[in-house]
Write a protein that holds these residues in place. Structure first.
Motif, PDB file in Angstrom:
ATOM      1  N   THR A 182       0.736  -1.577  -0.174  1.00 53.01           N
ATOM      2  CA  THR A 182       0.067  -0.055   0.372  1.00 53.01           C
ATOM      3  C   THR A 182       0.665   1.422   0.234  1.00 53.01           C
ATOM      4  OG1 THR A 182      -1.373  -0.897   1.294  1.00 53.01           O
ATOM      5  CG2 THR A 182      -1.958   1.589   1.435  1.00 53.01           C
ATOM      6  N   ALA A 183       1.591   0.848   0.788  1.00 52.98           N
ATOM      7  CA  ALA A 183       2.845   2.569   0.838  1.00 52.98           C
ATOM      8  C   ALA A 183       3.587   2.990  -0.823  1.00 52.98           C
ATOM      9  CB  ALA A 183       3.745   2.262   1.944  1.00 52.98           C
ATOM     10  N   GLY A 184       3.843   1.334  -1.722  1.00 55.06           N
ATOM     11  CA  GLY A 184       4.807   1.663  -2.504  1.00 55.06           C
ATOM     12  C   GLY A 184       3.362   1.763  -3.553  1.00 55.06           C
ATOM     13  N   SER A 185       1.837   1.690  -3.413  1.00 55.63           N
ATOM     14  CA  SER A 185       1.379   1.933  -4.311  1.00 55.63           C
ATOM     15  C   SER A 185       1.021   3.412  -4.189  1.00 55.63           C
ATOM     16  CB  SER A 185       0.121   0.993  -3.711  1.00 55.63           C
ATOM     17  OG  SER A 185      -0.845   2.006  -4.332  1.00 55.63           O
ATOM     18  N   ARG A 186       1.200   4.444  -3.043  1.00 60.42           N
ATOM     19  CA  ARG A 186       0.608   5.577  -2.679  1.00 60.42           C
ATOM     20  C   ARG A 186       1.930   6.422  -3.429  1.00 60.42           C
ATOM     21  NH1 ARG A 186      -0.687   4.138   2.361  1.00 60.42           N
ATOM     22  NH2 ARG A 186      -2.924   4.969   2.987  1.00 60.42           N
ATOM     23  N   LEU A 187       3.454   5.872  -3.584  1.00 56.68           N
ATOM     24  CA  LEU A 187       4.153   6.570  -3.941  1.00 56.68           C
ATOM     25  C   LEU A 187       4.245   6.610  -5.108  1.00 56.68           C
ATOM     26  CD1 LEU A 187       7.677   4.578  -1.755  1.00 56.68           C
ATOM     27  CD2 LEU A 187       7.030   7.361  -2.251  1.00 56.68           C
ATOM     28  N   GLY A 188       3.945   5.129  -6.026  1.00 58.37           N
ATOM     29  CA  GLY A 188       3.250   5.267  -7.659  1.00 58.37           C
ATOM     30  C   GLY A 188       2.446   5.824  -8.160  1.00 58.37           C
ATOM     31  N   GLU A 189       1.068   6.137  -6.825  1.00 58.24           N
ATOM     32  CA  GLU A 189       0.809   7.288  -7.634  1.00 58.24           C
ATOM     33  C   GLU A 189       1.107   8.662  -7.168  1.00 58.24           C
ATOM     34  OE1 GLU A 189      -3.747   9.296  -6.266  1.00 58.24           O
ATOM     35  OE2 GLU A 189      -3.204   6.998  -4.802  1.00 58.24           O
TER      36      GLU A 189
ATOM     37  N   LEU B 169       8.050   2.553 -14.404  1.00 56.52           N
ATOM     38  CA  LEU B 169       6.823   3.157 -14.621  1.00 56.52           C
ATOM     39  C   LEU B 169       5.449   2.220 -16.011  1.00 56.52           C
ATOM     40  CD1 LEU B 169       8.884   6.340 -15.751  1.00 56.52           C
ATOM     41  CD2 LEU B 169       7.402   6.808 -14.388  1.00 56.52           C
ATOM     42  N   GLU B 170       6.135   1.521 -16.407  1.00 58.11           N
ATOM     43  CA  GLU B 170       4.799   0.705 -17.375  1.00 58.11           C
ATOM     44  C   GLU B 170       4.267   0.273 -15.364  1.00 58.11           C
ATOM     45  OE1 GLU B 170       4.189   0.563 -19.793  1.00 58.11           O
ATOM     46  OE2 GLU B 170       5.792   0.383 -21.340  1.00 58.11           O
ATOM     47  N   GLU B 171       5.190  -0.401 -14.849  1.00 57.67           N
ATOM     48  CA  GLU B 171       4.405  -0.748 -13.727  1.00 57.67           C
ATOM     49  C   GLU B 171       2.639  -0.321 -12.593  1.00 57.67           C
ATOM     50  OE1 GLU B 171       5.673  -2.951  -9.349  1.00 57.67           O
ATOM     51  OE2 GLU B 171       6.517  -3.743 -11.600  1.00 57.67           O
ATOM     52  N   VAL B 172       3.828   1.118 -12.441  1.00 58.84           N
ATOM     53  CA  VAL B 172       2.880   1.712 -11.847  1.00 58.84           C
ATOM     54  C   VAL B 172       1.982   2.577 -12.525  1.00 58.84           C
ATOM     55  CG1 VAL B 172       4.887   2.353  -9.944  1.00 58.84           C
ATOM     56  CG2 VAL B 172       4.346   4.144 -12.714  1.00 58.84           C
ATOM     57  N   PHE B 173       1.683   2.629 -13.988  1.00 66.42           N
ATOM     58  CA  PHE B 173       1.187   3.989 -14.725  1.00 66.42           C
ATOM     59  C   PHE B 173      -0.266   2.436 -14.817  1.00 66.42           C
ATOM     60  CE2 PHE B 173       2.838   6.995 -16.250  1.00 66.42           C
ATOM     61  CZ  PHE B 173       2.193   8.213 -16.264  1.00 66.42           C
ATOM     62  N   GLN B 174       0.030   1.029 -15.092  1.00 67.69           N
ATOM     63  CA  GLN B 174      -0.549  -0.349 -14.789  1.00 67.69           C
ATOM     64  C   GLN B 174      -1.379  -0.083 -13.998  1.00 67.69           C
ATOM     65  OE1 GLN B 174      -0.542  -1.320 -18.096  1.00 67.69           O
ATOM     66  NE2 GLN B 174      -2.735  -2.711 -17.245  1.00 67.69           N
ATOM     67  N   GLN B 175      -0.970   0.188 -12.726  1.00 67.95           N
ATOM     68  CA  GLN B 175      -1.713  -0.116 -11.412  1.00 67.95           C
ATOM     69  C   GLN B 175      -1.997   1.302 -11.039  1.00 67.95           C
ATOM     70  OE1 GLN B 175       1.039  -0.230  -8.390  1.00 67.95           O
ATOM     71  NE2 GLN B 175       1.867  -2.279  -8.880  1.00 67.95           N
ATOM     72  N   HIS B 176      -2.381   2.039 -11.323  1.00 69.39           N
ATOM     73  CA  HIS B 176      -2.801   3.824 -11.492  1.00 69.39           C
ATOM     74  C   HIS B 176      -3.428   4.112 -12.667  1.00 69.39           C
ATOM     75  CE1 HIS B 176      -1.429   3.626  -7.545  1.00 69.39           C
ATOM     76  NE2 HIS B 176      -0.905   3.166  -7.812  1.00 69.39           N
ATOM     77  N   GLN B 177      -4.015   3.323 -14.047  1.00 72.95           N
ATOM     78  CA  GLN B 177      -4.266   3.272 -15.271  1.00 72.95           C
ATOM     79  C   GLN B 177      -5.647   4.428 -14.997  1.00 72.95           C
ATOM     80  OE1 GLN B 177      -5.144   0.693 -18.039  1.00 72.95           O
ATOM     81  NE2 GLN B 177      -5.704  -0.570 -16.347  1.00 72.95           N
ATOM     82  N   LYS B 178      -6.796   4.825 -13.563  1.00 72.81           N
ATOM     83  CA  LYS B 178      -7.791   4.797 -13.569  1.00 72.81           C
ATOM     84  C   LYS B 178      -7.630   5.709 -13.266  1.00 72.81           C
ATOM     85  CE  LYS B 178      -9.925  -0.029 -14.575  1.00 72.81           C
ATOM     86  NZ  LYS B 178     -10.884  -0.425 -14.032  1.00 72.81           N
ATOM     87  N   ILE B 179      -6.891   6.449 -12.015  1.00 74.46           N
ATOM     88  CA  ILE B 179      -6.061   7.429 -11.381  1.00 74.46           C
ATOM     89  C   ILE B 179      -7.375   8.559 -12.035  1.00 74.46           C
ATOM     90  CG2 ILE B 179      -4.842   9.244 -10.616  1.00 74.46           C
ATOM     91  CD1 ILE B 179      -3.082   6.706  -9.555  1.00 74.46           C
ATOM     92  N   GLU B 180      -8.123   9.500 -12.330  1.00 68.20           N
ATOM     93  CA  GLU B 180      -8.703  10.869 -12.428  1.00 68.20           C
ATOM     94  C   GLU B 180      -7.907  12.235 -11.514  1.00 68.20           C
ATOM     95  OE1 GLU B 180     -13.049   9.038 -11.461  1.00 68.20           O
ATOM     96  OE2 GLU B 180     -12.653  10.338 -10.804  1.00 68.20           O
ATOM     97  N   ARG B 181      -7.932  12.722 -12.761  1.00 70.55           N
ATOM     98  CA  ARG B 181      -6.804  13.795 -12.546  1.00 70.55           C
ATOM     99  C   ARG B 181      -7.382  15.286 -12.281  1.00 70.55           C
ATOM    100  NH1 ARG B 181      -2.687  12.957 -17.293  1.00 70.55           N
ATOM    101  NH2 ARG B 181      -4.303  12.284 -17.819  1.00 70.55           N
ATOM    102  N   THR B 182      -7.300  15.796 -11.900  1.00 73.87           N
ATOM    103  CA  THR B 182      -7.785  17.492 -11.249  1.00 73.87           C
ATOM    104  C   THR B 182      -8.100  18.687 -12.249  1.00 73.87           C
ATOM    105  OG1 THR B 182      -6.067  18.589  -9.868  1.00 73.87           O
ATOM    106  CG2 THR B 182      -7.526  17.194  -9.449  1.00 73.87           C
TER     107      THR B 182
END
Length: 654
Positions: free
Chosen positions: A369-376, A424-437
């Motif tokens: 989870t901590a890694g995911s936050r850094l990836g985001e 970067l491929e990994e973190v983008f895959q994990q967070h591809q649905k992130i909504e940007r402001t």
């Protein structure tokens, strides 16, 4: 398993539990020595037979269900208790040659005897206290408790003394001479490639580990799991803390992280990464192997011990990581965020529980989870590059058509970012649905659909984002090129920036892999078109001066028209040389290609024109007035173009 009852006075004396206690400590020690002397006289020959008798009595007790009718207790039970006490007394004698771990066979016999005492005590439980069986229950419990106390102290000694060995091996060998029996290379080293001085961590010789394993098995089987694990846990946790303190690790609060300037925080991040990687590669694997060896027969205990030790340290790592992820995001933080993400990602397998231990799985989940936050945060920072490009709306053109600072910044940023391509491929895959402001998200989707032919066959979220950035940069540069009023300089600007982009992509296998050969071929085609447009805009008017059309009237050369042609050529060429020698083409290959292509067009045309028509000019001053250049002079002047410095014209007169 139930532990023995509280020790009664005289329980170590060899008498019934109701006997009177010795009057002083000295008398107690004397009585112990007498018991030891009495037991030692029969131990060598009698222990196997007595142990066999105890096993027989235990089999008999297993069939005796009536607790109100206690059986007779054979004399061998008391003899056996005295033998165990004698073993303990021998270990405690102070003679280094008699220490636990010195003679493995004796240690095994002692541990087996302790197990029989434990079984005996459990089998005698429940009989009336006033009966011989009830009395022997208390007697065996006292012996067991003394044995457990001894083993607990011995485990502590082995753990502490062997820790001292890490810094001073001679000290340990003095305390435990038996440790001299193995060479240093016998100590479970890690791969040489990771040798850092802690490559033998935790540096316990195999015979020490074997002794600890025997102690752990004896204590756990006797119901003293808590005491055993507590000693092991506390001492290993302290040792682990010392190990990471040597690396300079300090726990920093979230508030302190938030207050730090980036330069200071960057240094702390570098230190954190070093410690986490060292734990992943050296410390945690070493602790895992060590705990697994000591508690080999108890996988659940091993897993719990390792998970608890890991949690005590990793929780500090995670607090720092989450604090960093909460800091204000900026472009320069991307690479440190990715480094931290990779460190936590590589930490996960090092701390993963080998069993279904809840604590281990929970710690793994928290780390991910901590890694995911850094990836985001990294995804957000990279995507914000679009906003940086959009916000660069300067209305002042770059002097001399040079590579724009935005181009250099963007391409260098992408080059370094693509060194983390897989991450970067990994973190983008994990967070591809992130909504940007901002509006970047919808813009990316729209541009991606419009430019789908430019995307690789296997499109990934990161590739989509990278190509969106490139398209946005192209659009920005095209807008900036229109700031140049001189069309020729506009194409020089586009060539400079286009070539810079292409060379950066070709120079990075990672970014080239994402962009693909098709994109690079299209970019090369664009550059060739800019080149053609430049030649047309710059040299077409000059070449028109060297045409035959309009020079002859009724088959004769019209001298006034010829003179005007030479004057116009000289004026145009002078102006081009004066202007374009100040322009910049920093790429040597592009600069050479431009000069060669200009010379290939201009020099043959000028040489032919001069050869055919210079004779019609009157020799002398008139020729000097109109023919300012020889073909070699033209070539020399062309070679002075795009240097970024004005040069004086080289003139040679005929």
């Amino acid at each position: 398993m139930e532990k023995p009852p509280p020790e009664k006075s005289g329980s170590f004396s060899g008498h019934n539990v109701e006997s009177h206690p010795p009057e002083s400590e000295a008398e107690g020690e004397l009585e112990d020595r007498e018991n030891a002397k009495e037991a030692s006289s029969i131990s060598d020959s009698a222990l196997p037979q007595v142990s066999q008798d105890i096993d027989g009595f235990l089999s008999h007790l297993a069939l005796h269900d009536d607790k109100s009718n206690p059986p007779e207790v054979p004399d061998s039970v008391e003899v056996f208790c005295k033998l165990v006490e004698a073993m303990i007394g021998n270990y405690d004698s102070g003679d280094s040659s008699a220490r636990f771990g010195q003679v493995p066979e004796e240690d095994t016999a002692f541990v087996e005897s302790v197990r029989r005492i434990s079984k005996l005590m459990n089998a005698l439980r429940g009989f009336p206290v006033e009966s011989p069986a009830g009395a022997m229950y208390g007697r065996s419990g006292s012996v067991l408790q003394r044995a457990m106390s001894f083993l607990e102290d011995e485990l502590r000694t082995l753990l502490e003394d062997s820790r001292s060995h890490i810094s001073d091996s001679k000290s340990l060998k003095t305390k435990h001479p038996s440790f001299n029996s193995k060479e240093d290379q016998d100590r479970c080293p890690l791969p040489e490639s990771e040798s850092t001085g802690d490559d033998e961590y935790p540096a316990y010789p195999p015979e020490v580990v074997a002794s600890m394993k025997k102690i752990a098995m004896a204590m756990i089987s006797a119901g003293y799991e808590t005491e055993c694990c507590q000693v092991f846990s506390i001492l290993r946790r302290n040792a682990f803390k010392e190990a990471i303190n040597k690396l300079g690790f300090d726990s920093i609060s979230i508030d302190d992280v938030q207050k730090m300037h980036w330069e200071t925080l960057e240094g702390e991040i570098a230190k954190w990464i070093k410690v986490v990687k060292h734990c992943s590669l050296i410390l945690f694997p070493g602790e895992r192997r060590f705990a697994e060896s000591v508690f080999e027969d108890y996988p659940e205990i091993f897993s719990s011990q390792f998970s608890n030790l890991a949690r005590a340290t990793v929780i500090h790592f995670l607090n720092f990581a989450e604090a960093v992820a909460m800091t204000k995001r900026s472009a320069e933080k991307l690479f440190k965020f990715l480094d931290m993400y990779e460190s936590l990602r590589d930490l996960v397998p090092a701390i993963s529980s080998p069993t279904s231990d809840d604590n281990g799985h929970e710690l793994k989940s928290e780390t991910m989870t901590a890694g995911s936050r850094l990836g985001e945060a990294a995804v957000s920072i990279f995507c914000d590059l679009e906003n940086s490009i959009k916000s660069d709306v300067s209305k002042t053109p770059v002097p001399s058509g040079a590579v724009h600072p935005l181009t250099r910044y963007t391409m260098n940023y992408l080059k370094y970012a693509c060194e983390y391509k897989d991450t970067l491929e990994e973190v983008f895959q994990q967070h591809q649905k992130i909504e940007r402001t901002d509006e970047a998200g919808s813009d990316v989707d729209e541009r991606s659909s419009q430019n789908n032919s430019r995307l690789p066959v296997k499109q990934t979220p990161f590739a989509t984002q990278l190509i969106a950035v490139m398209d946005l940069l192209d659009s920005n540069l095209d807008t900036k090129s229109k700031l140049y009023k001189d069309m020729s300089l506009r194409y020089i600007f586009l060539m400079n920036n286009g070539r810079y982009i292409l060379q950066k992509i070709k120079g990075s296998s990672e970014i080239h892999e994402v962009m693909g050969d098709t994109w690079c071929r299209r970019r090369s085609s664009d550059l060739r078109q800019y080149h053609k447009n430049y030649q047309r805009e710059t040299w077409s008017k000059v070449l028109q001066c060297l045409r035959d059309e309009g020079l002859q009237v009724n088959g004769k050369v019209n001298k006034p028209v010829l003179k005007e042609r030479f004057k116009t050529f000289n004026t145009l060429f002078d102006e081009i040389h004066k202007t374009q020698s100040t322009w910049v083409v920093s790429d040597e290959q592009l600069q050479s290609e431009l000069r060669v292509s200009i010379s290939a067009v201009m020099i043959p045309a000028y040489r032919s024109f001069l050869a055919r028509f210079s004779q019609y000019l009157d020799s002398g001053r008139q020729t000097e007035k109109y023919v300012k250049y020889q073909p070699d002079d033209i070539e020399t002047s062309i070679d002075e173009l795009f240097d970024g410095n004005p040069t004086s014209m080289t003139r040679k007169r005929t």
